[in-house]
Design a protein around this motif. Structure first.
Motif, mmCIF file in Angstrom:
data_model
loop_
_atom_site.group_PDB
_atom_site.id
_atom_site.type_symbol
_atom_site.label_atom_id
_atom_site.label_comp_id
_atom_site.label_asym_id
_atom_site.label_seq_id
_atom_site.Cartn_x
_atom_site.Cartn_y
_atom_site.Cartn_z
ATOM 1 N N THR A 1 0.786 -1.031 -0.187
ATOM 2 C CA THR A 1 0.088 0.008 0.121
ATOM 3 C C THR A 1 0.752 1.052 0.057
ATOM 4 O OG1 THR A 1 -1.855 -1.207 1.273
ATOM 5 C CG2 THR A 1 -2.042 1.050 1.201
ATOM 6 N N THR A 2 0.246 2.203 -0.364
ATOM 7 C CA THR A 2 1.134 3.554 -0.606
ATOM 8 C C THR A 2 0.648 4.646 0.339
ATOM 9 O OG1 THR A 2 1.351 3.172 -3.167
ATOM 10 C CG2 THR A 2 1.725 5.256 -2.432
ATOM 11 N N TYR A 3 1.391 5.031 1.104
ATOM 12 C CA TYR A 3 1.160 6.149 2.049
ATOM 13 C C TYR A 3 1.623 7.428 1.928
ATOM 14 C CZ TYR A 3 -0.727 2.137 4.623
ATOM 15 O OH TYR A 3 -1.180 0.938 4.880
ATOM 16 N N SER A 4 1.223 8.467 2.342
ATOM 17 C CA SER A 4 1.904 9.734 2.710
ATOM 18 C C SER A 4 2.646 9.795 3.756
ATOM 19 C CB SER A 4 0.979 11.074 2.233
ATOM 20 O OG SER A 4 0.226 10.937 3.380
ATOM 21 N N ALA A 5 3.887 10.380 3.866
ATOM 22 C CA ALA A 5 4.437 10.631 5.252
ATOM 23 C C ALA A 5 5.438 11.716 5.223
ATOM 24 C CB ALA A 5 5.407 9.184 5.413
ATOM 25 N N VAL A 6 6.110 11.928 6.264
ATOM 26 C CA VAL A 6 7.173 13.261 6.157
ATOM 27 C C VAL A 6 8.263 12.586 6.482
ATOM 28 C CG1 VAL A 6 7.680 15.371 7.413
ATOM 29 C CG2 VAL A 6 5.384 14.786 7.001
ATOM 30 N N ILE A 7 9.387 12.787 5.623
ATOM 31 C CA ILE A 7 10.603 12.191 5.690
ATOM 32 C C ILE A 7 11.710 13.167 5.549
ATOM 33 C CG2 ILE A 7 12.491 10.597 4.538
ATOM 34 C CD1 ILE A 7 9.919 9.100 5.507
ATOM 35 N N GLY A 8 12.481 13.389 6.618
ATOM 36 C CA GLY A 8 13.373 14.542 6.938
ATOM 37 C C GLY A 8 12.855 15.929 6.674
ATOM 38 N N GLY A 9 11.398 16.154 7.135
ATOM 39 C CA GLY A 9 10.948 17.118 7.225
ATOM 40 C C GLY A 9 10.089 17.616 5.921
ATOM 41 N N LEU A 10 10.018 16.789 5.052
ATOM 42 C CA LEU A 10 9.666 16.821 3.603
ATOM 43 C C LEU A 10 8.499 15.939 3.283
ATOM 44 C CD1 LEU A 10 12.822 17.301 1.370
ATOM 45 C CD2 LEU A 10 11.269 19.378 2.354
#
Length: 79
Positions: free
Chosen positions: A11-20
């Motif tokens: 499944t595809t999720y939105s997330a915050v990686i390194g503030g982006l």
């Protein structure tokens, strides 16, 4: 907020990686806990340690948007 038991592989999720903001596809469980995921923009593999860092199930959101668009199209055809 997504719970650990709600995370699904593939499944595809939105997330915050390194503030982006990033779109991540979960590829499998990590041996040390959490999951491995691929950042769809950079194609890099990242380790998601907690479901708390995942924001939105994009696959479910896209499916819901398609249902809404189909319903709107059906209503327009009725008029």
């Amino acid at each position: 907020m997504i719970k650990k038991e709600d995370v699904k592989i593939g499944t595809t999720y939105s997330a915050v990686i390194g503030g982006l903001p990033a779109d991540l596809k979960i590829t499998g469980p990590a041996k040390t806990g959490g999951w491995y995921a691929t950042n769809l923009r950079t194609r890099r593999i990242v380790h998601v340690r907690s479901a708390d860092s995942l924001r939105l199930d994009l696959d479910a959101a896209e499916a819901a948007a398609e249902v809404v668009l189909a319903a709107r199209a059906a209503l327009k055809r009725r008029k």
